[in-house]
Design an enzyme around this catalytic site. Structure first.
Site, mmCIF file in Angstrom:
data_model
loop_
_atom_site.group_PDB
_atom_site.id
_atom_site.type_symbol
_atom_site.label_atom_id
_atom_site.label_comp_id
_atom_site.label_asym_id
_atom_site.label_seq_id
_atom_site.Cartn_x
_atom_site.Cartn_y
_atom_site.Cartn_z
ATOM 1 N N GLY A 61 -51.169 56.149 -8.790
ATOM 2 C CA GLY A 61 -50.770 54.702 -8.926
ATOM 3 C C GLY A 61 -52.156 53.895 -8.910
ATOM 4 C CG ASP A 62 -56.969 53.992 -7.974
ATOM 5 O OD1 ASP A 62 -57.270 52.655 -8.001
ATOM 6 O OD2 ASP A 62 -57.836 54.809 -8.414
ATOM 7 C CB ALA A 63 -54.740 56.562 -12.772
#
Length: 182
Positions: A64-66
């Site tokens: 999700g961060d990416a």
């Protein structure tokens, strides 16, 4: 010595190893949720979803961060402007404080907002918030860091299981106000 054609083929092979989207030819696709590399769209919306139950909330938050980072970078690419300004706007968007504010807004408008968080999605948000025992950056309250991890986990979960819904979420968070950096 290499001929021009051989050199071109070597560069193409190297690019396909270093940049996964280069093998398919990087094509930016403008969708309702912004600009996406064609390789991110390549699974298609009718593809069988991944079995995310085997992944930890940390792994989903990592994905999700990416996805969030790439989403904001692509959003800030158009219209073209000063790179330093674009970078600062992306940094402001991926800060834990901003992500926690986005999650709070999503959960506050859970029944009537632009994006309604479903019960199965809320389970992953709660799992991510509860699974992180490390402190995070010293400048942050633990709750802020955990809420940011919850949003990242939600985005990772949706990206792997339901791309159209992930696009809806990214559309919904586009206009959330960004808290000022300290």
């Amino acid at each position: 010595l290499c001929t021009s054609g051989e050199r071109h083929e070597k560069m193409r092979r190297l690019a396909s190893v270093l940049l996964p989207w280069a093998a398919a030819g990087f094509v930016a696709v403008r969708s309702t949720s912004g600009l996406w590399p064609a390789a991110m769209m390549s699974r298609g919306d009718d593809a069988e979803p991944h079995d995310v139950s085997r992944l930890s909330p940390g792994a989903l938050a990592y994905v999700g961060d990416a996805v969030l980072e790439l989403h904001w970078r692509l959003e800030e690419t158009w219209p073209p402007g000063r790179l330093a300004d674009q970078r600062q706007r992306v940094v402001d968007r991926v800060r834990a404080e901003t992500q926690a504010a986005i999650l709070a807004e999503l959960l506050a408008s859970r029944d009537d907002g632009p994006f309604v968080v479903r019960d199965d999605e809320l389970v992953w948000v709660k799992r991510a918030r509860n699974s992180f025992s490390r402190r995070g950056p010293l400048r942050l309250d633990v709750a802020v860091y955990r809420d940011a991890s919850g949003l990242e986990c939600l985005v990772g979960y949706l990206y792997l299981t339901d791309r159209p819904r992930c696009h809806q979420l990214l559309d919904a968070i586009r206009n959330v106000s960004v808290p000022r950096a300290r």
